[in-house]
Design an enzyme around this catalytic site. Sequence first.
Site, PDB file in Angstrom:
ATOM      1  N   ASP A  58       9.426  13.879 -60.247  1.00  0.00           N
ATOM      2  CA  ASP A  58       8.940  13.927 -61.173  1.00  0.00           C
ATOM      3  C   ASP A  58       9.352  15.404 -62.112  1.00  0.00           C
ATOM      4  O   ASP A  58       8.886  16.145 -61.731  1.00  0.00           O
ATOM      5  CB  ASP A  58       7.291  13.764 -61.202  1.00  0.00           C
ATOM      6  N   THR A  91      10.062  12.203 -67.943  1.00  0.00           N
ATOM      7  CA  THR A  91       9.937  13.693 -68.031  1.00  0.00           C
ATOM      8  C   THR A  91      11.252  14.362 -67.768  1.00  0.00           C
ATOM      9  O   THR A  91      11.410  15.505 -68.473  1.00  0.00           O
ATOM     10  CB  THR A  91       8.759  14.052 -67.227  1.00  0.00           C
ATOM     11  N   THR A  92      11.930  13.692 -66.975  1.00  0.00           N
ATOM     12  CA  THR A  92      13.559  14.311 -66.598  1.00  0.00           C
ATOM     13  C   THR A  92      14.271  14.134 -67.855  1.00  0.00           C
ATOM     14  O   THR A  92      15.064  14.941 -68.257  1.00  0.00           O
ATOM     15  CB  THR A  92      14.014  13.694 -65.444  1.00  0.00           C
ATOM     16  N   ASP A 391       2.973   7.869 -62.805  1.00  0.00           N
ATOM     17  CA  ASP A 391       4.019   7.215 -63.924  1.00  0.00           C
ATOM     18  C   ASP A 391       3.936   5.789 -64.168  1.00  0.00           C
ATOM     19  O   ASP A 391       4.209   5.548 -65.281  1.00  0.00           O
ATOM     20  CB  ASP A 391       5.426   7.784 -63.280  1.00  0.00           C
TER      21      ASP A 391
END
Length: 523
Positions: A58, A91-92, A391
Amino acid sequence: MPEHHASQYKDKEKPTQIRDSNIVAAKAVADAIRTSLGPKGMDKMIQSPNGDVTITNDGATILKQMQVMHPAAKMFVELSKSQDIEAGDGTTSVVVIAGSLLDASAKLLSKGIHPTTISESFQKASAKAVEILEGMSVPVDLSNREALIQSATTSLSSKVVSQYSNLLAPIAVDAVLKVIDPAKSDNVDLRDIKVIQKLGGTMEDIELVEGVVFTQKLASIGIHKIEKAKIGLIQFCLSPPKTDMENQVVVSDYAQMDRVLREERQYILNLVKQIKKAGCNVLLIQKSILRDAVNDLALHFLAKMKIMVVKDVEREDIEFVCKSLGSRPIASIDHFLPEHLATAELVEEVAAGTGKIVKVTGATNAGRTVSILVRGSNKLVIEEAERSLHDALCVIRCLVKRKALIAGGGAPEIEISHRLMEFARTLTGMEGYCFRAFAEALEVIPYTLAENAGLSPISVVTELRNRHAQGEKSAGINVRKGCITNILDENVVQPLLVSTSCIELASECVRSIMKIDDIVATR
């Protein structure tokens, strides 16, 4: 005269250097996280100073744990954190996009374009990109469970637990649908979904409990199951009152000693009698700091009266428990009245792995809350599973906020890039340049996806561009087959909100980095 010249020259030099160093630092962060993008992305193992090890995929978690010194790189950490709050997933990607945009702006700077021009054009380009995304999105109905499960599965595909995604995705979807009112909700409070970790078993034992789960052991002996339970949640202690901190009571002879003990017994008996009188047969006791929340004598009396006891309920769980059972916390014995109790069909102790858990199900006036019990073979797996679940829950929350889906697998990015290129041709001057750079920068997502999947990135991205130029809007990279297919046939979908907030946040972050021309250290 020459000295004057030198100083003038230096002044121009400094902002460029600062900008370069900012860009290099921030790109370093982006490159560190790039390899964990996509279904074939790698995981990072993070070791904290105190020896804790985290294994995660994550982006927000990785960056949160990384010790970043450079101020510009810190902005990237904040960036992924805000994406985590806003959308919860992606988020990446948001960091990767921002890194690529910085790279593009560095090239533009070297051409001699003014930073403010770049930053303004990027703002316009990102607004245009969001517009294009909204144009290609497909509306989704919350009653369409299949579509929701598909988007949750896509979110889970890049995680360690991806092989269990057919278990986790439906659970995440059902949990969110239980908590909200599908007709009128437009946000989900994830605090209503409690994820409980319990060591032992495998990931397949994960379950969704409509009710409350306590990981604490039962304090009472011999009572393991109560049907038609009346539950009281108390915040006071069932033990003899203590004196203030510094005081001592000196007892000189036996008779007095006896009297003290007798008093204590009487006191506790009264408390327990009052609890029994209200008709309570399950007692939850909040953790107490000052003294034991419940002593052996009290437990003995409670057991005699067939009252089940769960002690050490955490302070922060109180609110959740009250909401789930529809009860009120009782702060003193005088308030222990029947109307404050909650009723439930069944309270029982179940063996789970090595320990036992207490399940409360079938509360009569239950609030909209659920618990998810996550099981796993070791701590790292459970923690990663919990992050992945979070997530997946966030993805569905995004769909509740904005009810629209778009394709995944690098398709939207290439489509935006293609459309922005076309739009850039209509612009004159510097803006056209900047738009083109923005469009090229977005290709980093499909490029990285291909690279992580071990495909040849350049040929794949070229082929993608070609397909999109021919008007196949949802052509994307199929990582499993290693070729380009229509992504919607593969059921790879993601919420609109994830992508739009990705682009908005990334370009915003890059704009603020572009505008910095000096770093001043304060004392």
